[in-house]
Write a protein that holds these residues in place. Sequence first.
Motif, mmCIF file in Angstrom:
data_model
loop_
_atom_site.group_PDB
_atom_site.id
_atom_site.type_symbol
_atom_site.label_atom_id
_atom_site.label_comp_id
_atom_site.label_asym_id
_atom_site.label_seq_id
_atom_site.Cartn_x
_atom_site.Cartn_y
_atom_site.Cartn_z
ATOM 1 N N GLU A 84 0.815 3.564 2.165
ATOM 2 C CA GLU A 84 1.260 3.763 3.537
ATOM 3 C C GLU A 84 2.465 2.883 3.862
ATOM 4 O O GLU A 84 3.408 3.326 4.525
ATOM 5 C CB GLU A 84 0.117 3.454 4.510
ATOM 6 C CG GLU A 84 -1.027 4.449 4.469
ATOM 7 C CD GLU A 84 -1.922 4.286 3.240
ATOM 8 O OE1 GLU A 84 -1.834 3.229 2.567
ATOM 9 O OE2 GLU A 84 -2.718 5.211 2.952
ATOM 10 N N SER A 126 0.308 3.989 -9.022
ATOM 11 C CA SER A 126 -0.676 2.969 -8.682
ATOM 12 C C SER A 126 -1.628 2.782 -9.851
ATOM 13 O O SER A 126 -2.055 3.760 -10.474
ATOM 14 C CB SER A 126 -1.467 3.360 -7.436
ATOM 15 O OG SER A 126 -2.498 2.434 -7.164
ATOM 16 N N SER A 152 0.847 -1.182 0.000
ATOM 17 C CA SER A 152 0.000 0.000 0.000
ATOM 18 C C SER A 152 0.887 1.238 0.000
ATOM 19 O O SER A 152 2.093 1.162 0.279
ATOM 20 C CB SER A 152 -0.898 0.017 1.238
ATOM 21 O OG SER A 152 -0.109 0.173 2.415
ATOM 22 N N ASN A 181 -4.542 1.072 -9.479
ATOM 23 C CA ASN A 181 -5.915 1.003 -8.977
ATOM 24 C C ASN A 181 -6.199 1.972 -7.836
ATOM 25 O O ASN A 181 -7.284 1.950 -7.255
ATOM 26 C CB ASN A 181 -6.237 -0.421 -8.522
ATOM 27 C CG ASN A 181 -5.305 -0.906 -7.426
ATOM 28 O OD1 ASN A 181 -4.553 -0.123 -6.846
ATOM 29 N ND2 ASN A 181 -5.350 -2.205 -7.149
ATOM 30 N N GLY A 182 -5.211 2.810 -7.501
ATOM 31 C CA GLY A 182 -5.403 3.768 -6.432
ATOM 32 C C GLY A 182 -5.306 3.196 -5.035
ATOM 33 O O GLY A 182 -5.506 3.925 -4.052
ATOM 34 N N THR A 183 -4.976 1.912 -4.934
ATOM 35 C CA THR A 183 -4.912 1.258 -3.628
ATOM 36 C C THR A 183 -3.508 0.806 -3.270
ATOM 37 O O THR A 183 -3.024 1.039 -2.155
ATOM 38 C CB THR A 183 -5.860 0.050 -3.586
ATOM 39 O OG1 THR A 183 -7.180 0.482 -3.900
ATOM 40 C CG2 THR A 183 -5.841 -0.610 -2.218
ATOM 41 N N VAL A 184 -2.832 0.151 -4.213
ATOM 42 C CA VAL A 184 -1.479 -0.365 -3.965
ATOM 43 C C VAL A 184 -0.506 0.231 -4.975
ATOM 44 O O VAL A 184 -0.899 0.717 -6.046
ATOM 45 C CB VAL A 184 -1.432 -1.911 -4.045
ATOM 46 C CG1 VAL A 184 -2.253 -2.529 -2.927
ATOM 47 C CG2 VAL A 184 -1.921 -2.389 -5.407
#
Length: 260
Positions: free
Chosen positions: A125, A210, A123, A212-215
């Motif tokens: 983060e 990214s 991610s 998919n905007g998540t990972v």
Amino acid sequence: MIRRAIVSIAVGSIAILGTAWAQQPSFDIVGLRLGMTESEAVNAIRAYDGTLRILSVQSAFGYSDGVQQLKTEPFLSRIEGRSAKQKPGSTRPDLVVHFTPPPSAGRVWAIEREEGIDADQPSAEQFVGALTQKYGKPTAVSPGNSSLAWDFPPGRPNCILRPPDRPGFPAFRPGGREDLGFLLGTWQQRKLVPADASTCASRLHYVLSSTNGTVISRHYALMIDVAAYAASNEAATREVNQLEARARKLREGKGQAPRL
């Protein structure tokens, strides 16, 4: 006048020469540090990934005697580390290490790394946390942690202006359309950066991508020794200007007036 290197020649063999040089204690990209010699950089690449194919790229500076176009002797411009696993059609190497030109030749002034993450993607983060653990708190961060920048050593001024809407994004990339010497000169004339480039901080950037905007699926890292580049570029410009002046004088000395 800013001189840009031309005439790149790819060479497969790498000479193992040079001695150690003082390094920044914490800032490296997979073991590659600013100021390394060619042999130190090659050894660092091999230690990181012994499967990478390493290529040496040479360049030369162009100049003129007023009639003919001439060029200097070739010099090491960069080394590239290319993976055998690169996808078909990919032209960018995994690692690019840039070296200062003559007369102060053979020291790393910039390092680039680009890598796609196909499995176990972290991610944002997680990725930012790993970067902060390795490099400390970033100097600048773009919205959404899409790009981050570190200036080092502490207390030195930033001499590469950041995009105001993306302060962590690199305003300059080696091999791009912009020449760093020209940019520094322009900013110095406008008094936006210090007149003495030897006081400039080095710079590290990470750009995170990214799908998919998540990972995070891809990242690009860039580290630049601004002071070393500025000093080597000025020395190279002086040397090439001297070569050009001598070439012009030699050509003019051979000229003969026609019979009238």
